[in-house]
Design a protein around this motif. Sequence first.
Motif, PDB file in Angstrom:
ATOM      1  N   PHE A  41      22.080 113.275 151.399  1.00 54.10           N
ATOM      2  CA  PHE A  41      22.748 114.490 150.970  1.00 54.10           C
ATOM      3  C   PHE A  41      21.923 115.228 149.933  1.00 54.10           C
ATOM      4  CE2 PHE A  41      25.828 111.349 152.236  1.00 54.10           C
ATOM      5  CZ  PHE A  41      26.732 112.061 153.021  1.00 54.10           C
ATOM      6  N   ALA A  42      21.969 116.553 149.996  1.00 52.91           N
ATOM      7  CA  ALA A  42      21.332 117.376 148.968  1.00 52.91           C
ATOM      8  C   ALA A  42      22.169 117.361 147.694  1.00 52.91           C
ATOM      9  CB  ALA A  42      21.149 118.804 149.472  1.00 52.91           C
ATOM     10  N   VAL A  43      23.473 117.128 147.834  1.00 52.30           N
ATOM     11  CA  VAL A  43      24.398 117.093 146.700  1.00 52.30           C
ATOM     12  C   VAL A  43      24.734 115.637 146.387  1.00 52.30           C
ATOM     13  CG1 VAL A  43      26.666 117.825 145.866  1.00 52.30           C
ATOM     14  CG2 VAL A  43      25.332 119.346 147.352  1.00 52.30           C
ATOM     15  N   ALA A  45      26.915 114.245 144.498  1.00 58.46           N
ATOM     16  CA  ALA A  45      28.345 113.900 144.508  1.00 58.46           C
ATOM     17  C   ALA A  45      28.814 113.518 145.913  1.00 58.46           C
ATOM     18  CB  ALA A  45      29.175 115.056 143.963  1.00 58.46           C
ATOM     19  N   ASN A  46      28.244 114.141 146.933  1.00 57.76           N
ATOM     20  CA  ASN A  46      28.617 113.794 148.310  1.00 57.76           C
ATOM     21  C   ASN A  46      28.132 112.393 148.666  1.00 57.76           C
ATOM     22  OD1 ASN A  46      29.778 116.316 148.587  1.00 57.76           O
ATOM     23  ND2 ASN A  46      28.013 117.195 149.615  1.00 57.76           N
ATOM     24  N   ALA A  47      26.936 112.046 148.225  1.00 56.42           N
ATOM     25  CA  ALA A  47      26.412 110.700 148.460  1.00 56.42           C
ATOM     26  C   ALA A  47      27.262 109.664 147.730  1.00 56.42           C
ATOM     27  CB  ALA A  47      24.958 110.615 148.013  1.00 56.42           C
ATOM     28  N   GLU A  48      27.649 109.970 146.511  1.00 52.44           N
ATOM     29  CA  GLU A  48      28.481 109.037 145.747  1.00 52.44           C
ATOM     30  C   GLU A  48      29.853 108.854 146.388  1.00 52.44           C
ATOM     31  OE1 GLU A  48      28.222 110.920 141.929  1.00 52.44           O
ATOM     32  OE2 GLU A  48      26.340 109.890 141.434  1.00 52.44           O
ATOM     33  N   ALA A  49      30.405 109.922 146.942  1.00 59.12           N
ATOM     34  CA  ALA A  49      31.708 109.827 147.615  1.00 59.12           C
ATOM     35  C   ALA A  49      31.601 108.934 148.856  1.00 59.12           C
ATOM     36  CB  ALA A  49      32.216 111.213 147.983  1.00 59.12           C
ATOM     37  N   LEU A  50      30.520 109.104 149.632  1.00 58.15           N
ATOM     38  CA  LEU A  50      30.333 108.255 150.807  1.00 58.15           C
ATOM     39  C   LEU A  50      30.125 106.806 150.382  1.00 58.15           C
ATOM     40  CD1 LEU A  50      29.981 107.788 153.829  1.00 58.15           C
ATOM     41  CD2 LEU A  50      27.543 108.311 153.527  1.00 58.15           C
ATOM     42  N   ARG A  51      29.303 106.584 149.353  1.00 61.99           N
ATOM     43  CA  ARG A  51      29.083 105.222 148.846  1.00 61.99           C
ATOM     44  C   ARG A  51      30.408 104.560 148.487  1.00 61.99           C
ATOM     45  NH1 ARG A  51      27.096 105.342 143.220  1.00 61.99           N
ATOM     46  NH2 ARG A  51      29.253 105.977 143.042  1.00 61.99           N
ATOM     47  N   ASP A  52      31.279 105.289 147.794  1.00 56.54           N
ATOM     48  CA  ASP A  52      32.563 104.729 147.374  1.00 56.54           C
ATOM     49  C   ASP A  52      33.451 104.397 148.574  1.00 56.54           C
ATOM     50  OD1 ASP A  52      31.624 105.035 144.803  1.00 56.54           O
ATOM     51  OD2 ASP A  52      32.860 106.808 144.368  1.00 56.54           O
ATOM     52  N   ARG A  53      33.488 105.293 149.583  1.00 55.08           N
ATOM     53  CA  ARG A  53      34.297 105.033 150.785  1.00 55.08           C
ATOM     54  C   ARG A  53      33.768 103.814 151.535  1.00 55.08           C
ATOM     55  NH1 ARG A  53      33.707 110.451 151.902  1.00 55.08           N
ATOM     56  NH2 ARG A  53      32.575 110.012 153.824  1.00 55.08           N
ATOM     57  N   LEU A  54      32.434 103.743 151.676  1.00 53.38           N
ATOM     58  CA  LEU A  54      31.848 102.615 152.398  1.00 53.38           C
ATOM     59  C   LEU A  54      32.027 101.308 151.637  1.00 53.38           C
ATOM     60  CD1 LEU A  54      28.581 104.271 153.731  1.00 53.38           C
ATOM     61  CD2 LEU A  54      30.697 103.814 154.982  1.00 53.38           C
ATOM     62  N   VAL A  75      23.353 104.489 145.867  1.00 51.84           N
ATOM     63  CA  VAL A  75      22.749 105.809 146.027  1.00 51.84           C
ATOM     64  C   VAL A  75      21.387 105.800 145.350  1.00 51.84           C
ATOM     65  CG1 VAL A  75      22.953 108.264 145.469  1.00 51.84           C
ATOM     66  CG2 VAL A  75      24.993 106.966 146.135  1.00 51.84           C
ATOM     67  N   GLU A  76      20.401 106.301 146.059  1.00 56.96           N
ATOM     68  CA  GLU A  76      19.046 106.410 145.514  1.00 56.96           C
ATOM     69  C   GLU A  76      18.592 107.854 145.690  1.00 56.96           C
ATOM     70  OE1 GLU A  76      14.981 104.918 147.307  1.00 56.96           O
ATOM     71  OE2 GLU A  76      16.035 103.277 146.284  1.00 56.96           O
ATOM     72  N   TYR A  77      18.116 108.467 144.621  1.00 58.17           N
ATOM     73  CA  TYR A  77      17.626 109.842 144.663  1.00 58.17           C
ATOM     74  C   TYR A  77      16.114 109.813 144.797  1.00 58.17           C
ATOM     75  CZ  TYR A  77      16.821 114.705 143.403  1.00 58.17           C
ATOM     76  OH  TYR A  77      16.414 116.019 143.412  1.00 58.17           O
ATOM     77  N   ASP A  78      15.575 110.502 145.810  1.00 61.65           N
ATOM     78  CA  ASP A  78      14.133 110.468 146.042  1.00 61.65           C
ATOM     79  C   ASP A  78      13.419 111.755 145.634  1.00 61.65           C
ATOM     80  OD1 ASP A  78      14.670 112.334 148.037  1.00 61.65           O
ATOM     81  OD2 ASP A  78      14.049 111.046 149.688  1.00 61.65           O
ATOM     82  N   GLY A  79      14.083 112.588 144.857  1.00 61.49           N
ATOM     83  CA  GLY A  79      13.486 113.850 144.434  1.00 61.49           C
ATOM     84  C   GLY A  79      13.958 115.026 145.264  1.00 61.49           C
ATOM     85  N   LYS A  80      14.487 114.749 146.440  1.00 65.03           N
ATOM     86  CA  LYS A  80      14.993 115.801 147.316  1.00 65.03           C
ATOM     87  C   LYS A  80      16.403 115.489 147.803  1.00 65.03           C
ATOM     88  CE  LYS A  80      13.707 118.556 151.314  1.00 65.03           C
ATOM     89  NZ  LYS A  80      12.727 118.781 152.368  1.00 65.03           N
ATOM     90  N   PHE A  81      16.631 114.236 148.189  1.00 62.70           N
ATOM     91  CA  PHE A  81      17.918 113.825 148.736  1.00 62.70           C
ATOM     92  C   PHE A  81      18.480 112.641 147.969  1.00 62.70           C
ATOM     93  CE2 PHE A  81      15.789 115.653 152.488  1.00 62.70           C
ATOM     94  CZ  PHE A  81      16.742 116.593 152.846  1.00 62.70           C
ATOM     95  N   SER A  82      19.785 112.554 147.956  1.00 58.83           N
ATOM     96  CA  SER A  82      20.482 111.364 147.479  1.00 58.83           C
ATOM     97  C   SER A  82      20.858 110.580 148.732  1.00 58.83           C
ATOM     98  CB  SER A  82      21.730 111.743 146.682  1.00 58.83           C
ATOM     99  OG  SER A  82      21.354 112.370 145.482  1.00 58.83           O
ATOM    100  N   ARG A  83      20.293 109.392 148.859  1.00 60.06           N
ATOM    101  CA  ARG A  83      20.482 108.586 150.062  1.00 60.06           C
ATOM    102  C   ARG A  83      21.448 107.440 149.783  1.00 60.06           C
ATOM    103  NH1 ARG A  83      16.378 109.943 153.570  1.00 60.06           N
ATOM    104  NH2 ARG A  83      14.681 111.124 152.615  1.00 60.06           N
ATOM    105  N   VAL A  84      22.347 107.190 150.729  1.00 56.73           N
ATOM    106  CA  VAL A  84      23.250 106.049 150.650  1.00 56.73           C
ATOM    107  C   VAL A  84      22.573 104.931 151.435  1.00 56.73           C
ATOM    108  CG1 VAL A  84      25.556 105.167 151.103  1.00 56.73           C
ATOM    109  CG2 VAL A  84      25.237 107.585 150.507  1.00 56.73           C
ATOM    110  N   LEU A  85      22.218 103.860 150.733  1.00 57.76           N
ATOM    111  CA  LEU A  85      21.436 102.773 151.315  1.00 57.76           C
ATOM    112  C   LEU A  85      22.131 101.436 151.145  1.00 57.76           C
ATOM    113  CD1 LEU A  85      17.981 103.797 149.783  1.00 57.76           C
ATOM    114  CD2 LEU A  85      18.763 104.237 152.119  1.00 57.76           C
ATOM    115  N   ILE A  86      21.744 100.502 152.019  1.00 54.21           N
ATOM    116  CA  ILE A  86      22.176  99.105 151.909  1.00 54.21           C
ATOM    117  C   ILE A  86      20.960  98.239 152.160  1.00 54.21           C
ATOM    118  CG2 ILE A  86      23.474  97.260 153.055  1.00 54.21           C
ATOM    119  CD1 ILE A  86      25.783  99.116 153.377  1.00 54.21           C
ATOM    120  N   GLY A  87      20.785  97.237 151.325  1.00 47.47           N
ATOM    121  CA  GLY A  87      19.733  96.250 151.511  1.00 47.47           C
ATOM    122  C   GLY A  87      18.376  96.709 151.025  1.00 47.47           C
TER     123      GLY A  87
END
Length: 115
Positions: A41-43, A45-54, A75-87
Amino acid sequence: MAAAVTVASSAPAAPLAPIRTLPAERGAAAPNSWSVQLGAFAVTANAEALRDRLALLLSAPEADGLPAAARTPWVEYDGKFSRVLIGSLGDRATAQAWALQLERFLVRETALYAR
C-alpha cells in the motif's frame, strides 16, 4: 514438515494461480531472505489495517495447522510502499510453501518478496 491447511467450503475450490515473485532490483545481489507478501500500500494506515485483520484471522484456532512463524504478519516500509509480510525465510521453496498455505487459508492472493 508443515501440515496442510484446509478451508471448509460448499463450492469446489478454484485452482490457485502460480505464486508471483516480486522482481529484484536491477544489479541487486541474490536475496538473503524470502517473505510472503499479503499486500502493498502507498498509505501505511491501509497496510496496518490489513495486518491487524490478518493477525486476528491467523490467531484463530482454525489457523493452528499453519507454522507458528507463518501466523505473525508485520508491516515493512521500503521507501515507496508499506508491505504486509509474513516470515523471513532463507530459502524460496519454504516461502513458496507458506505462500500456498496462506492463500488457501486466507483466500487471498500472495506473492513472494525477496530481500
